[in-house]
Enzyme design. Structure first.
Site, PDB file in Angstrom:
ATOM      1  N   GLU A 273     -14.248 -17.941 -26.818  1.00 56.11           N
ATOM      2  CA  GLU A 273     -14.756 -17.909 -25.182  1.00 56.11           C
ATOM      3  C   GLU A 273     -15.075 -19.095 -24.796  1.00 56.11           C
ATOM      4  OE1 GLU A 273     -14.841 -14.922 -23.562  1.00 56.11           O
ATOM      5  OE2 GLU A 273     -13.530 -14.459 -25.273  1.00 56.11           O
ATOM      6  N   TRP A 276     -11.831 -20.490 -23.958  1.00 54.41           N
ATOM      7  CA  TRP A 276     -10.911 -19.709 -23.111  1.00 54.41           C
ATOM      8  C   TRP A 276     -11.490 -20.280 -21.749  1.00 54.41           C
ATOM      9  CZ3 TRP A 276      -7.211 -16.569 -21.776  1.00 54.41           C
ATOM     10  CH2 TRP A 276      -7.286 -15.730 -20.783  1.00 54.41           C
ATOM     11  N   TRP A 304       1.569  -6.761  -2.184  1.00 54.32           N
ATOM     12  CA  TRP A 304       0.058  -6.486  -2.125  1.00 54.32           C
ATOM     13  C   TRP A 304      -0.234  -6.257  -0.967  1.00 54.32           C
ATOM     14  CZ3 TRP A 304      -0.135 -10.805  -6.229  1.00 54.32           C
ATOM     15  CH2 TRP A 304      -0.334 -10.490  -7.413  1.00 54.32           C
ATOM     16  N   ASN A 341     -18.438  -8.988 -18.493  1.00 55.52           N
ATOM     17  CA  ASN A 341     -17.082  -9.295 -18.840  1.00 55.52           C
ATOM     18  C   ASN A 341     -15.991  -8.264 -18.670  1.00 55.52           C
ATOM     19  OD1 ASN A 341     -14.946 -11.620 -18.872  1.00 55.52           O
ATOM     20  ND2 ASN A 341     -14.530 -10.593 -20.853  1.00 55.52           N
ATOM     21  N   TRP A 359      -4.923 -10.236  -5.369  1.00 51.59           N
ATOM     22  CA  TRP A 359      -6.363 -10.837  -6.046  1.00 51.59           C
ATOM     23  C   TRP A 359      -7.040 -11.877  -5.211  1.00 51.59           C
ATOM     24  CZ3 TRP A 359      -6.158 -16.115  -6.562  1.00 51.59           C
ATOM     25  CH2 TRP A 359      -4.823 -16.713  -6.414  1.00 51.59           C
ATOM     26  N   TRP A 382      -8.875 -13.780 -12.319  1.00 49.98           N
ATOM     27  CA  TRP A 382      -8.217 -13.029 -11.308  1.00 49.98           C
ATOM     28  C   TRP A 382      -6.682 -12.730 -11.457  1.00 49.98           C
ATOM     29  CZ3 TRP A 382      -9.525  -9.017  -8.535  1.00 49.98           C
ATOM     30  CH2 TRP A 382     -10.778  -8.883  -8.106  1.00 49.98           C
TER      31      TRP A 382
END
Length: 472
Positions: A273, A276, A304, A341, A359, A382
């Site tokens: 993580e 990440w 969108w 999360n 987004w 996102w």
């Protein structure tokens, strides 16, 4: 430089321990003048992150005072403020810790050139990430576009030990004038929700250190399973502190490796993580468009909804979609400034796929509500959820908020914690949402819980049809 002071510009590195710029400044033997600038980037922050930053600046000032120093506060354009301070103090150098989002890099590059033209020495230092983005390369010399190969490449990297906090920070003979933090009114945009949000914040270097220690001692051993359960206190919650640099990623990395070597196998998931997070900065450095536009250009023409004023988007923002997992997570964020999360993935998927909404609308809402908001991490998150970012299988990953709730919140403890409308005796946390929200929303705990604005199955079908039509 003779014995001229060094201006140490604090930004997102609000700590004294494991601070390379501070350590170098102290080691130089020169007086050090710590500075925090309320510039246009601070001014543009959303309500929750601006308030949380103010708390961190206050804490740093107290820590510096304990070391015989102080934090000089100035408001205005960063270049003008630093030039003024150089003129006032005779400073011969300016030090800061590097950041990697495009807007900050552009500002810092121009600032560094201007100060050097003035004859001022400027040095930038590492500290916000484990691996400088230009130092992590593929075998062919490029940058990583996929996370797993990057993780494998850096997993065994030897990271130097974290630096101790200095025993004392040498002070100048004369201090320049400073603003008062209270005059900045950094909590003002929160309005009536400021006190409630503050009660959920864990502020400062000492608190961050305690949080890391408690996680490694009591929760990291079960991290792989519990991190997906929103009703369980199973995560480190360090994103809040890493955002403001109240703790260094290097210190977290070494703590994770110590836990792993002590037999706590789940610590490796925690280390992943951390990487990440590194991946977000890596991408923002090499593909800066990720923070403002679609990472994959073929999504530029995707249809969108771009109108944030629609009833569906409003329902999403208010935690009134009729989807329990989505609504609980959105309310958790509004009250605490953070969101589990698993919830982040669910609410992002629901907005961009079930509601077919851009987004960027979600990104902007998070930027106003999250105390751990970060321009790189949030943009990547996102876009990963929306399908326009670095995800190998975006088009068919449409999270079902109903089945996800059945899987990760079977007894609905998380839902009860945050949704009051269906309870005879709502929890304190669920009721606190109605103390936080604007009165203009006209919502109360006595309202009926809404029907789904878009059902789980209907939304999935609509999303997949749109992807198929576009040839994804």
């Amino acid at each position: 430089m003779s014995n001229s002071p060094i201006l140490l510009w604090f930004r997102r590195d609000l700590r004294l321990g494991d601070h390379e710029a501070l350590s170098a400044a102290v080691a130089s033997g020169h007086p050090v003048i710590p500075v925090f600038i309320h510039d246009e980037m601070v001014a543009s922050l959303g309500a929750a992150p601006k308030m949380r930053l103010g708390l961190s600046v206050e804490s740093l000032g107290q820590e510096l005072a304990a070391k015989g120093s102080r934090l000089v506060l100035r408001r205005g354009d960063a270049q003008k403020v630093l030039r003024d301070l150089v003129a006032e103090t005779g400073a011969g150098a300016v030090y800061w810790s590097r950041l990697y989002d495009p807007a900050t890099r552009q500002r810092d590059t121009a600032l560094k050139a201007a100060l050097r033209d003035d004859g001022v020495a400027v040095e930038s230092f590492a500290g916000h990430v484990l691996f400088e983005p230009w130092r992590v390369q593929t075998k062919t010399g490029g940058f990583y576009r996929v996370f797993t190969p990057m993780w494998k490449a850096v997993r065994g990297t030897d990271i130097t030990s974290d630096l101790p906090a200095p025993a004392k920070v040498p002070a100048p003979d004369t201090w320049p004038a400073s603003d008062r933090l209270t005059d900045w009114r950094m909590a003002a945009p929160m309005r009536r929700g400021a006190d409630i949000l503050a009660s959920h914040c864990t502020v400062g270097e000492r608190a961050a250190s305690d949080r890391l220690g408690a996680f490694m001692a009591h929760r990291v051993a079960d991290y792989a399973q519990n991190r997906d359960l929103p009703a369980v206190d199973g995560t480190s919650r360090l994103s809040e502190n890493l955002t403001y640099g109240e703790i260094s990623p290097r210190r977290c990395w070494h703590a994770g490796w110590r836990a792993l070597q002590a037999g706590k196998a789940d610590a490796e998931v925690f280390l992943k993580e951390l990487v990440w997070r590194e991946f977000a900065y890596h991408l923002a450095f090499h593909t800066p468009q990720i923070t403002s536009g679609n990472w994959k250009e073929d999504w530029d023409a995707f249809p969108w909804n771009a109108d944030e004023g629609t009833p569906e988007v409003r329902a999403w923002q208010q935690g009134r979609t009729g989807m329990h997992f989505v609504d609980a997570a959105m309310r958790e964020m509004y009250v605490t400034g953070t969101m589990h999360n698993r919830g982040r993935m669910i609410v992002a998927s629901y907005l961009t796929k079930h509601l077919m909404t851009h987004w960027k609308i979600g990104l902007d809402w998070f930027a106003d509500c999250l105390i751990d908001w970060d321009p790189c991490s949030n943009a990547m998150g996102w876009q990963w959820s929306a399908g326009s970012g670095p995800d190998a299988t975006p088009y068919f990953r449409v999270f079902n908020p109903v089945t996800q709730l059945d899987k990760f919140d079977k007894d609905r403890a998380y839902v009860r914690r945050w949704i009051a409308e269906e309870q005879k005796a709502p929890t304190k946390t669920a009721l606190s949402y109605f103390d936080m929200i604007p009165k203009s929303w006209g919502l109360s705990a006595g309202d009926p819980y809404p029907a789904a604005v878009v059902s789980a199955e209907e939304g999935r079908k609509r999303a997949l049809a749109a992807y198929a039509e576009r040839g994804f």
